[in-house]
Design an enzyme around this catalytic site. Structure first.
Site, PDB file in Angstrom:
ATOM      1  CD  GLU A 258      -2.981  -1.059   0.211  1.00  0.00           C
ATOM      2  OE1 GLU A 258      -3.261   0.070  -0.104  1.00  0.00           O
ATOM      3  OE2 GLU A 258      -3.322  -2.062  -0.210  1.00  0.00           O
ATOM      4  CB  CYS A 292      -1.661   6.952   1.989  1.00  0.00           C
ATOM      5  SG  CYS A 292      -2.877   5.876   2.777  1.00  0.00           S
TER       6      CYS A 292
HETATM    7  P1  NAD Z   1       8.639   4.875   4.398  1.00  0.00           P
HETATM    8  O1  NAD Z   1       8.659   3.845   2.997  1.00  0.00           O
HETATM    9  O2  NAD Z   1       9.738   5.606   4.456  1.00  0.00           O
HETATM   10  O3  NAD Z   1       8.685   3.834   5.520  1.00  0.00           O
HETATM   11  C1  NAD Z   1       7.828   2.935   5.871  1.00  0.00           C
HETATM   12  C2  NAD Z   1       8.670   1.719   6.650  1.00  0.00           C
HETATM   13  O4  NAD Z   1       9.200   0.900   5.480  1.00  0.00           O
HETATM   14  C3  NAD Z   1       9.288   1.986   7.583  1.00  0.00           C
HETATM   15  O5  NAD Z   1       9.160   1.304   9.057  1.00  0.00           O
HETATM   16  C4  NAD Z   1      10.675   1.924   7.401  1.00  0.00           C
HETATM   17  O6  NAD Z   1      11.698   1.720   8.267  1.00  0.00           O
HETATM   18  C5  NAD Z   1      10.628   0.931   6.391  1.00  0.00           C
HETATM   19  N1  NAD Z   1      11.794   0.885   5.411  1.00  0.00           N
HETATM   20  C6  NAD Z   1      11.994   2.003   4.487  1.00  0.00           C
HETATM   21  N2  NAD Z   1      12.975   1.651   3.706  1.00  0.00           N
HETATM   22  C7  NAD Z   1      13.125   0.228   3.783  1.00  0.00           C
HETATM   23  C8  NAD Z   1      13.844  -0.873   2.950  1.00  0.00           C
HETATM   24  N3  NAD Z   1      14.724  -0.765   2.065  1.00  0.00           N
HETATM   25  N4  NAD Z   1      13.821  -2.030   3.509  1.00  0.00           N
HETATM   26  C9  NAD Z   1      12.962  -2.505   4.364  1.00  0.00           C
HETATM   27  N5  NAD Z   1      12.220  -1.440   5.135  1.00  0.00           N
HETATM   28  C10 NAD Z   1      12.314  -0.215   4.813  1.00  0.00           C
HETATM   29  O7  NAD Z   1       7.075   5.588   4.347  1.00  0.00           O
HETATM   30  P2  NAD Z   1       6.686   6.447   5.621  1.00  0.00           P
HETATM   31  O8  NAD Z   1       7.649   7.784   5.187  1.00  0.00           O
HETATM   32  O9  NAD Z   1       6.820   5.899   6.767  1.00  0.00           O
HETATM   33  O10 NAD Z   1       5.418   6.596   5.276  1.00  0.00           O
HETATM   34  C11 NAD Z   1       4.845   7.598   4.247  1.00  0.00           C
HETATM   35  C12 NAD Z   1       4.476   6.964   2.909  1.00  0.00           C
HETATM   36  O11 NAD Z   1       3.638   5.914   3.163  1.00  0.00           O
HETATM   37  C13 NAD Z   1       3.857   7.827   2.026  1.00  0.00           C
HETATM   38  O12 NAD Z   1       4.087   7.867   0.826  1.00  0.00           O
HETATM   39  C14 NAD Z   1       2.273   7.448   2.088  1.00  0.00           C
HETATM   40  O13 NAD Z   1       1.783   7.993   0.937  1.00  0.00           O
HETATM   41  C15 NAD Z   1       2.565   6.234   2.243  1.00  0.00           C
HETATM   42  N6  NAD Z   1       1.308   5.445   2.797  1.00  0.00           N
HETATM   43  C16 NAD Z   1       0.391   4.476   2.168  1.00  0.00           C
HETATM   44  C17 NAD Z   1      -0.612   3.977   2.652  1.00  0.00           C
HETATM   45  C18 NAD Z   1      -1.787   3.307   1.987  1.00  0.00           C
HETATM   46  O14 NAD Z   1      -2.380   2.710   2.519  1.00  0.00           O
HETATM   47  N7  NAD Z   1      -1.633   3.260   0.527  1.00  0.00           N
HETATM   48  C19 NAD Z   1      -1.065   4.483   4.065  1.00  0.00           C
HETATM   49  C20 NAD Z   1      -0.008   5.304   4.791  1.00  0.00           C
HETATM   50  C21 NAD Z   1       1.033   5.594   4.294  1.00  0.00           C
END
Ligand code: NAD
Length: 475
Positions: A258, A292
């Site tokens: 997501e 999001c």
């Molecule tokens: P992010 O991708 O930076 O981090 C999300 C998670 O992934 C964190 O736990 C982070 O530590 C981990 N992560 C990051 N890089 C990784 C890697 N290389 N390997 C493994 N894990 C990794 O996102 P964020 O800043 O926490 O959240 C914001 C983003 O999430 C926005 O783009 C938002 O639109 C999206 N989002 C989508 C939904 C949906 O349901 N579609 C819901 C909420 C947020």
């Protein structure tokens, strides 16, 4: 000082290093978090793999009863969970209680219900075989059954920490998987508390584990690369998803993603403009735009454009915005606004960093940008909305669809035919007509384009977290 440990096989484990989780409200220290290294992740995967067999054998009704008990246990600790999230992300307690904790309870209850009412598919009749002549084909009964994927990793973001973890956790547990959760480094507290709550509520040890740390070059990447993980539920940014997908490709492991959006709302001249402006302000500024499903692009029919923009400003001014998640994120949002201004965008309100310690940013409404401007195309994940006029339905649809994302859209109109026609033409996983962010989690949500991979929601999530077997009986 509060310390946060990983939760592995029922035990709280330190890591070799700690990092400081700071408040976005005043930069004060919220907790020292133990970062899980390879050793801790290995222990978590081993604990989960060990717990797997017993957990898989649980009867589904017993598992449904347990999910209901977990829901009640979460509800009992609602206040503590809310306070943990308030400290991490700075959203108000009442919003966190309603939007994060209550909906988490609802999610656990939903999957308990789905488990109790689960049914398999069955087909009865003549089935063809390459080895038997057509007129002698046997009567058969074919039916499906499901088994869990095994041990799955759930990697969660910070914007709605507990709920976005629960939307994967509840179906993964319901389907009989063991789980290793990695909350965001920006919001470790509620997952840490959830571990305590589920432990006390009697979830068998090793079925749920939590490892804390960062993403790239840290716990997240170690988890994604671990061969003992059988599938991934991830919510976050596209770049992180790409990295996880590359790791998941090794071993051909399934992913449910997501991701972000650049969601568009259309406001037609025949809409109830007061309601539309109120909802659009909420859709742009709730949780300071860190949703999001936020609407970052609004297209408004030209004849009501000026009237709508002034109503939107009035409504925006009624919102009290909490901080962004961090100073870094605020800089990222502000730089995007500065570049938008250089590209010809006019700030109707907002666009300046306020005085003070916290990572606050005001509700910002921009107009005048071309559709190919950076701010028209890239998610800001802040309280920023761009409003543009349109002249025809076809133009509005084409411009709304001119994005590589496709998570959500919104249509405001009182013309029933137009509402259905437009919603059907918009490229998005969820279309809201005359409302925003109204969703029962039993309904499916699939991000189109770069907004996701796979379908999340009621049965669809249960299907992702399990594998189907078809049994054919010759009658
Ligand atoms: P992010 O991708 O930076 O981090 C999300 C998670 O992934 C964190 O736990 C982070 O530590 C981990 N992560 C990051 N890089 C990784 C890697 N290389 N390997 C493994 N894990 C990794 O996102 P964020 O800043 O926490 O959240 C914001 C983003 O999430 C926005 O783009 C938002 O639109 C999206 N989002 C989508 C939904 C949906 O349901 N579609 C819901 C909420 C947020």
């Amino acid at each position: 000082m509060k310390e946060i440990f990983s939760y592995v096989g029922g035990q709280f484990l330190p890591g070799p290093r700690t990092f400081s989780k700071r408040s976005p409200v005043d930069n004060s220290l919220v907790a020292l978090v133990h970062e899980a290294d390879e050793h801790v992740v290995n222990l978590a995967v081993s604990a989960a793999r060990e717990a797997r067999q017993d957990w898989e054998e649980w009867d589904r009704i017993d598992r449904a009863d347990l999910l209901d008990r977990l829901a009640s246990a979460i509800l009992e600790r609602a206040d503590d969970l809310a306070l943990a999230e308030v400290a991490d992300i700075g959203r108000s307690k009442s919003e966190v209680l309603a939007a994060h904790v209550a909906r988490t309870v609802e999610t656990f209850r939903l999957y308990a219900t789905l488990l109790r009412t689960e049914s398999n598919d069955a087909w009865q009749g003549r089935a063809l075989s390459p080895n038997i002549p057509r007129n002698q084909a046997p009567q058969t009964l074919a039916y499906t059954s499901r088994r869990p994927l095994g041990v799955v990793a759930i990697i969660a973001p910070w914007n709605v920490p507990l709920l976005l973890l629960a939307l994967n956790l509840a179906p993964a547990l319901a389907a009989g998987n063991c789980v290793i959760a990695k909350p965001s480094e920006h919001s470790p507290s509620s997952a840490a508390l959830l571990a305590e709550i589920l432990h006390e509520a009697g979830l068998p040890l090793g079925v749920f584990n939590v490892v804390h740390g960062f993403g790239a070059n840290s716990t997240g990447a170690i988890l994604a690369a671990h061969p003992g993980i059988d599938g991934f539920g991830f919510t976050g940014e596209g770049r992180s998803a790409t990295a996880i997908m590359k790791s998941a490709a090794e071993g051909l492991r399934p992913v449910l993603f997501e991701l972000g959006g650049k969601n568009a709302g259309l406001v037609f001249a025949d809409a109830d403009l007061d309601k539309a402006a109120q909802a659009c302000a909420t859709a742009a500024f709730a949780n300071s735009g860190q949703v999001c499903l936020s609407m970052e692009r609004l297209f408004v029919e030209r004849s009501v454009f000026d009237a709508f923009v002034s109503k939107l400003v009035e409504n925006a001014n009624r919102h009290t915005l909490g901080p962004l998640i961090s100073q870094d994120h605020r800089s990222h949002v502000h730089e995007a606004v500065k570049r938008a201004r250089q590209a010809g965008g006019q700030c109707i309100i907002g666009g300046e960093i306020p005085e003070g310690d916290g990572a606050y940013y005001p509700a910002t409404i921009l107009t005048g940008l071309p559709d190919d401007a950076e701010l028209s195309r890239k998610e800001t994940f802040g309280p920023i909305v761009h409003v543009a006029p349109f002249d025809s339905e076809a133009e509005a649809i084409a411009r709304a669809n001119d994005t590589e994302f496709g998570l959500a859209s919104m249509v405001w109109t009182n013309d029933l035919s137009r509402a259905h026609r437009t919603a059907a033409a918009l490229k998005a996983g969820i279309n809201w007509v005359n409302c925003w962010q109204v969703r029962d989690f039993i309904t499916p949500l699939q991000g189109h384009g770069r907004s996701g991979v796979g379908v999340q929601g009621g049965r669809e999530s249960l299907e992702f977290y399990s594998q189907v077997t078809t049994t054919v009986v010759s009658l």
